[in-house]
Design a protein around this motif. Structure first.
Motif, PDB file in Angstrom:
ATOM      1  N   PHE A 156       0.798  -1.226   0.000  1.00  0.00           N
ATOM      2  CA  PHE A 156       0.000   0.000   0.000  1.00  0.00           C
ATOM      3  C   PHE A 156       0.834   1.281   0.000  1.00  0.00           C
ATOM      4  O   PHE A 156       0.298   2.367  -0.267  1.00  0.00           O
ATOM      5  N   GLY A 157       2.120   1.156   0.314  1.00  0.00           N
ATOM      6  CA  GLY A 157       2.976   2.336   0.371  1.00  0.00           C
ATOM      7  C   GLY A 157       3.031   2.916   1.777  1.00  0.00           C
ATOM      8  O   GLY A 157       2.021   2.943   2.485  1.00  0.00           O
ATOM      9  N   ALA A 158       4.209   3.403   2.181  1.00  0.00           N
ATOM     10  CA  ALA A 158       4.395   3.941   3.528  1.00  0.00           C
ATOM     11  C   ALA A 158       3.491   5.135   3.821  1.00  0.00           C
ATOM     12  O   ALA A 158       2.913   5.227   4.915  1.00  0.00           O
ATOM     13  N   PRO A 159       3.314   6.090   2.874  1.00  0.00           N
ATOM     14  CA  PRO A 159       2.449   7.244   3.158  1.00  0.00           C
ATOM     15  C   PRO A 159       1.003   6.839   3.453  1.00  0.00           C
ATOM     16  O   PRO A 159       0.361   7.404   4.348  1.00  0.00           O
ATOM     17  N   VAL A 160       0.477   5.867   2.701  1.00  0.00           N
ATOM     18  CA  VAL A 160      -0.904   5.429   2.901  1.00  0.00           C
ATOM     19  C   VAL A 160      -1.053   4.740   4.259  1.00  0.00           C
ATOM     20  O   VAL A 160      -2.015   4.990   4.995  1.00  0.00           O
ATOM     21  N   ILE A 161      -0.093   3.884   4.613  1.00  0.00           N
ATOM     22  CA  ILE A 161      -0.160   3.182   5.899  1.00  0.00           C
ATOM     23  C   ILE A 161      -0.087   4.179   7.055  1.00  0.00           C
ATOM     24  O   ILE A 161      -0.828   4.080   8.041  1.00  0.00           O
ATOM     25  N   ALA A 162       0.808   5.166   6.935  1.00  0.00           N
ATOM     26  CA  ALA A 162       0.944   6.172   7.991  1.00  0.00           C
ATOM     27  C   ALA A 162      -0.336   6.990   8.151  1.00  0.00           C
ATOM     28  O   ALA A 162      -0.795   7.248   9.268  1.00  0.00           O
ATOM     29  N   GLU A 163      -0.947   7.390   7.042  1.00  0.00           N
ATOM     30  CA  GLU A 163      -2.178   8.169   7.093  1.00  0.00           C
ATOM     31  C   GLU A 163      -3.330   7.316   7.608  1.00  0.00           C
ATOM     32  O   GLU A 163      -4.182   7.788   8.368  1.00  0.00           O
ATOM     33  N   PHE A 164      -3.344   6.037   7.231  1.00  0.00           N
ATOM     34  CA  PHE A 164      -4.392   5.130   7.688  1.00  0.00           C
ATOM     35  C   PHE A 164      -4.316   4.954   9.206  1.00  0.00           C
ATOM     36  O   PHE A 164      -5.335   4.971   9.896  1.00  0.00           O
ATOM     37  N   ALA A 165      -3.093   4.804   9.727  1.00  0.00           N
ATOM     38  CA  ALA A 165      -2.912   4.651  11.172  1.00  0.00           C
ATOM     39  C   ALA A 165      -3.396   5.900  11.910  1.00  0.00           C
ATOM     40  O   ALA A 165      -3.942   5.807  13.011  1.00  0.00           O
TER      41      ALA A 165
END
Length: 325
Positions: A156-165
């Motif tokens: 999913f990509g690091a930016p998406v995972i960070a924003e999802f968290a």
């Protein structure tokens, strides 16, 4: 926030939860009847234990009703009191011999966050003598979690995972809770492992990137190993097993080096407790790596510390000697 505030808030919650449950059930138990036992890793030093005691007192627990217990000690107590016919090693050896006078055993406490290892010798009066200072660290289950997280990042990509968290903390925690359950249950006989991945994560990814997650996976090393159907993610056992490699290697290497110490020569028993010890993969690796050792795994090893703490509260185990820090 100050760590003391955080710890005391957590303890206060559990204290309130218990007292509310006792009242709801009409147990007839009041707080003055209760002895509280808080378990801590054996690797913790005295200031850390004192910190925990201070947090508990701040949370409303009376100091004269409180015991601080080492996790490997209470886990040993639980296994010692377990019906011997149910406490068997892989070779069918009954576990009660592990706790007989003069025996030496290594407690391998593998939790979700860390691994703690302690070695004891049973004294003639059945007290325990610590043979080597407690060791361990962030060696275990968290390494498996980190490998799983890296897979999510690749998909999913690091930016998406960070924003999802940040924006969906509940769903983010649910992913790891789901993984934690699978981690304890997986074995090498399954073909695929199925996870529930929140739809909100897929929707966020597609909205942010304009791609469907299936298209993204095709460009990764997981193209033939991971499939998505609705909110289900199917992963091959090969991928799942790869998450364990670093953790297993670190645990085995640490135990191997420890067993070379002259202070603990003659130790022939390994007692596996802690939530991560429920994993068949870890159990099989320990048995395979140490064929000359008797490996004892109690039923529900994840509850060994909890249930042992209850026994400890009724009759504290005596540690005749410890290794100075």
């Amino acid at each position: 926030m100050m760590a003391l505030d955080v710890f005391s808030a957590v303890i206060e919650f559990f204290r309130g939860h218990l007292l509310h449950s006792l009242k709801e059930e009409g147990a007839g138990i009041i707080e003055i009847d209760i002895r509280w036992v808080i378990t801590v890793p054996a690797i913790w030093d005295d200031p850390a234990r004192q910190f925990m005691r201070k947090a508990a007192v701040r949370a409303g627990i009376s100091g004269n009703q409180l015991l601080i217990a080492q996790e490997p000690v209470v886990a040993s107590l639980y296994c010692k009191h377990f019906p011997t016919e149910k406490l068997l090693s892989e070779a069918g050896v009954q576990g009660f011999g592990v706790f007989s006078k003069g025996s030496k055993y290594l407690v391998l406490d593998c939790g979700g966050e860390r691994v703690d290892i302690t070695v004891y010798e049973v004294q003639p009066d059945l007290s325990l003598k610590e043979l080597y200072r407690a060791s361990g660290g962030a060696l275990g289950g968290n390494q498996v979690d980190e490998a799983f997280k890296q897979m999510l990042i690749k998909m999913f990509g690091a930016p998406v995972i960070a924003e999802f968290a940040r924006s969906h903390p509940g769903d983010y925690v649910d992913i790891y809770r789901e993984f934690e359950n699978k981690k304890r249950d997986i074995n090498d006989k399954r073909v695929r492992v199925i996870f529930k991945i929140p739809i909100s994560l897929r929707e966020m990814f597609e909205e942010e990137t304009g791609y469907h997650v299936k298209e993204k996976i095709k460009d990764t090393e997981f193209s033939e190993k991971i499939t998505f159907v609705s909110d289900k993610c199917k992963i091959t056992t090969e991928v799942m097993m790869s998450f364990f490699e670093v953790a297993l290697d670190q645990i085995v290497d640490h135990v191997t080096e420890l067993l070379k110490k002259p202070e603990i020569s003659g130790t022939k028993n390994i007692l596996m407790v802690g939530g991560f010890s429920e994993s068949p993969i870890l159990q099989n690796m320990i048995k395979k790596s140490f064929p000359d050792m008797t490996v004892i795994i109690p039923p529900e090893p994840g509850l060994a510390v909890l249930k042992g703490a209850v026994l400890f509260g009724h009759k504290p185990v005596t540690i005749s000697s410890r290794i100075a820090k």
